[in-house]
Design a protein around this motif. Sequence first.
Motif, PDB file in Angstrom:
ATOM      1  N   GLN A 145      -5.078  -1.710  -9.235  1.00 57.48           N
ATOM      2  CA  GLN A 145      -3.941  -0.894  -8.821  1.00 57.48           C
ATOM      3  C   GLN A 145      -3.174  -1.548  -7.676  1.00 57.48           C
ATOM      4  O   GLN A 145      -1.943  -1.543  -7.648  1.00 57.48           O
ATOM      5  CB  GLN A 145      -4.434   0.492  -8.396  1.00 57.48           C
ATOM      6  CG  GLN A 145      -3.335   1.434  -7.914  1.00 57.48           C
ATOM      7  CD  GLN A 145      -2.350   1.784  -9.002  1.00 57.48           C
ATOM      8  OE1 GLN A 145      -2.716   1.772 -10.194  1.00 57.48           O
ATOM      9  NE2 GLN A 145      -1.103   2.065  -8.623  1.00 57.48           N
ATOM     10  N   GLN A 202      -9.276   0.067  -7.971  1.00 55.30           N
ATOM     11  CA  GLN A 202      -8.414  -0.021  -6.792  1.00 55.30           C
ATOM     12  C   GLN A 202      -7.776  -1.411  -6.679  1.00 55.30           C
ATOM     13  O   GLN A 202      -6.606  -1.540  -6.334  1.00 55.30           O
ATOM     14  CB  GLN A 202      -9.230   0.289  -5.538  1.00 55.30           C
ATOM     15  CG  GLN A 202      -9.659   1.743  -5.396  1.00 55.30           C
ATOM     16  CD  GLN A 202      -8.662   2.553  -4.599  1.00 55.30           C
ATOM     17  OE1 GLN A 202      -7.905   2.029  -3.791  1.00 55.30           O
ATOM     18  NE2 GLN A 202      -8.644   3.862  -4.850  1.00 55.30           N
ATOM     19  N   GLU A 230      -1.715   4.541  -4.232  1.00 55.21           N
ATOM     20  CA  GLU A 230      -2.895   5.061  -3.549  1.00 55.21           C
ATOM     21  C   GLU A 230      -3.922   3.985  -3.242  1.00 55.21           C
ATOM     22  O   GLU A 230      -4.866   4.226  -2.479  1.00 55.21           O
ATOM     23  CB  GLU A 230      -3.548   6.135  -4.422  1.00 55.21           C
ATOM     24  CG  GLU A 230      -4.019   5.627  -5.786  1.00 55.21           C
ATOM     25  CD  GLU A 230      -4.658   6.694  -6.650  1.00 55.21           C
ATOM     26  OE1 GLU A 230      -5.242   6.330  -7.662  1.00 55.21           O
ATOM     27  OE2 GLU A 230      -4.569   7.888  -6.289  1.00 55.21           O
ATOM     28  N   ALA A 231      -3.808   2.804  -3.808  1.00 57.47           N
ATOM     29  CA  ALA A 231      -4.794   1.742  -3.588  1.00 57.47           C
ATOM     30  C   ALA A 231      -4.686   1.219  -2.169  1.00 57.47           C
ATOM     31  O   ALA A 231      -3.583   1.029  -1.639  1.00 57.47           O
ATOM     32  CB  ALA A 231      -4.594   0.620  -4.595  1.00 57.47           C
ATOM     33  N   GLU A 259       0.814  -1.217   0.000  1.00 57.73           N
ATOM     34  CA  GLU A 259       0.000   0.000   0.000  1.00 57.73           C
ATOM     35  C   GLU A 259       0.847   1.266   0.000  1.00 57.73           C
ATOM     36  O   GLU A 259       0.413   2.312  -0.489  1.00 57.73           O
ATOM     37  CB  GLU A 259      -0.932  -0.013   1.212  1.00 57.73           C
ATOM     38  CG  GLU A 259      -2.026  -1.074   1.122  1.00 57.73           C
ATOM     39  CD  GLU A 259      -2.951  -1.070   2.327  1.00 57.73           C
ATOM     40  OE1 GLU A 259      -4.055  -1.622   2.225  1.00 57.73           O
ATOM     41  OE2 GLU A 259      -2.555  -0.514   3.384  1.00 57.73           O
ATOM     42  N   GLU A 303     -14.939   1.758  -9.143  1.00 59.53           N
ATOM     43  CA  GLU A 303     -13.765   2.247  -8.401  1.00 59.53           C
ATOM     44  C   GLU A 303     -13.084   1.132  -7.631  1.00 59.53           C
ATOM     45  O   GLU A 303     -11.849   1.081  -7.534  1.00 59.53           O
ATOM     46  CB  GLU A 303     -14.201   3.362  -7.449  1.00 59.53           C
ATOM     47  CG  GLU A 303     -13.090   3.950  -6.597  1.00 59.53           C
ATOM     48  CD  GLU A 303     -12.014   4.614  -7.420  1.00 59.53           C
ATOM     49  OE1 GLU A 303     -10.876   4.780  -6.899  1.00 59.53           O
ATOM     50  OE2 GLU A 303     -12.249   4.964  -8.608  1.00 59.53           O
ATOM     51  N   ARG A 319     -10.281   0.432   1.486  1.00 60.67           N
ATOM     52  CA  ARG A 319     -11.074   1.231   0.537  1.00 60.67           C
ATOM     53  C   ARG A 319     -11.837   0.323  -0.419  1.00 60.67           C
ATOM     54  O   ARG A 319     -13.009   0.587  -0.733  1.00 60.67           O
ATOM     55  CB  ARG A 319     -10.130   2.168  -0.243  1.00 60.67           C
ATOM     56  CG  ARG A 319     -10.805   3.002  -1.315  1.00 60.67           C
ATOM     57  CD  ARG A 319     -11.796   3.951  -0.727  1.00 60.67           C
ATOM     58  NE  ARG A 319     -12.369   4.809  -1.754  1.00 60.67           N
ATOM     59  CZ  ARG A 319     -13.470   5.520  -1.596  1.00 60.67           C
ATOM     60  NH1 ARG A 319     -14.138   5.451  -0.441  1.00 60.67           N
ATOM     61  NH2 ARG A 319     -13.939   6.300  -2.564  1.00 60.67           N
ATOM     62  N   ILE A 320     -11.170  -0.747  -0.841  1.00 52.60           N
ATOM     63  CA  ILE A 320     -11.859  -1.695  -1.728  1.00 52.60           C
ATOM     64  C   ILE A 320     -13.034  -2.333  -1.001  1.00 52.60           C
ATOM     65  O   ILE A 320     -14.145  -2.490  -1.568  1.00 52.60           O
ATOM     66  CB  ILE A 320     -10.881  -2.767  -2.220  1.00 52.60           C
ATOM     67  CG1 ILE A 320      -9.788  -2.132  -3.077  1.00 52.60           C
ATOM     68  CG2 ILE A 320     -11.595  -3.843  -3.029  1.00 52.60           C
ATOM     69  CD1 ILE A 320      -8.671  -3.095  -3.460  1.00 52.60           C
TER      70      ILE A 320
END
Length: 421
Positions: free
Chosen positions: A147, A144, A120-121, A116, A140, A125-126
Amino acid sequence: MSARATEDVTTGAAGAAPAHRVPLGVRAREGLLALLPTVVTGVLLLLALQPAYRSLLDRGDGWSIYSYHGLAKDVLQYRAARLDPAVSREEREQIRDQVRSSLLTPGQFDHLAEVEALGEARLNRIRTLLEEGTPQALAEAGRQAVQLSAQAEALSNQQGQDYASEFRQLRQVLLWTALATGLLSMALILRALRLWRSERERRARREARQREALSFASHELRRPLQNLLLASDLLRHSDTPEAQQRLLGLIEDSARQLASRADLTRLDDLYLDVTLRVAPTDLRLMVQRAAGGRVAARVPEEPVVWSADPDRVTQMLENLVENALKYTSGPVEVALAVVGGQPELTVRDHGPGIPPERRAQMFLPYERGPLSVAPGQGLGLSLVRRYARAHGGDVTLEDAPGGGTLARVRLGEPPLVDERR
């Protein structure tokens, strides 16, 4: 003379070798030097292997990016299932549960923090986007996940490069370690060879000194032995008490000379590092004793008393007279005088003389004149010089007035004395 030197000469003369004991400190030092290449190699290898060991220990040796690739595949598959009307609700829920299961077990994602940190992934967040479930959120989440998989692949490539760099460095360190160990071993081998050569040279010098001492002893024992045999033979045929007493005195004097010159415990003192046993001595007695046959003696009327070793003075006169008799068939003159407050002994022959360029060589051991009429070893003058210098003086050779050679011995204050009698 040192006790060690006396021991060496005495042992060589007696034919027995002393046991050589290596001190404990020397043995410990040599043992540590022998272990030095091993210790240096171990330390260098330990230092060289430490970075690679730490790298393997910290990063692990079995991690892969397949879990990140699988997550990206599952997220994209779930999004596609949401957009495909042909996929049943149960199949979509099954795919979603599979994605949630992966997101709820972050332990399967090795080196997550490092991955990480490369972009930015984020895994959380996922998970959040997946819970929202909107088409925009799923799009998105898919981006992510892809990424994050790319970041994991970048970390894997970076670690591979780091491993390669560390192992290249390890190879260089191993080569330098081998070189350092080889040079150190070579230095120790050269040191051992130098010590061996030094020890061999020391033994050779000691053996040479022993042979030299024995040669001088053999040379100096010959005359008293000859006198002893001659006096013993004459004693058998003597018929008067006076002659017998005179011959017995000669035998006693010869025996004393033998004892003085053949003391195996003092060969070094006697012939090499000369140590004198001095006493106030009337030098006239030794000069008068040298007279007889072709030898005439001249001494002062008054006693000439000087601190000297009478046995060594006798040997000087015997050697000088014997040399003079070898180089001439005419008379030999021995004289004692006091010059400048110091006694001076002279022995003159009427032979052909010695060229000036040869006189310095005549004092070297085993050096003989070219016109000797009798055999010899060439040790007499060398011994005379040693004894003369031990008495604080010296001996010189010069042309005698009217032809022949004049040997002049000046006596001074003996610097090396042993007053034990």
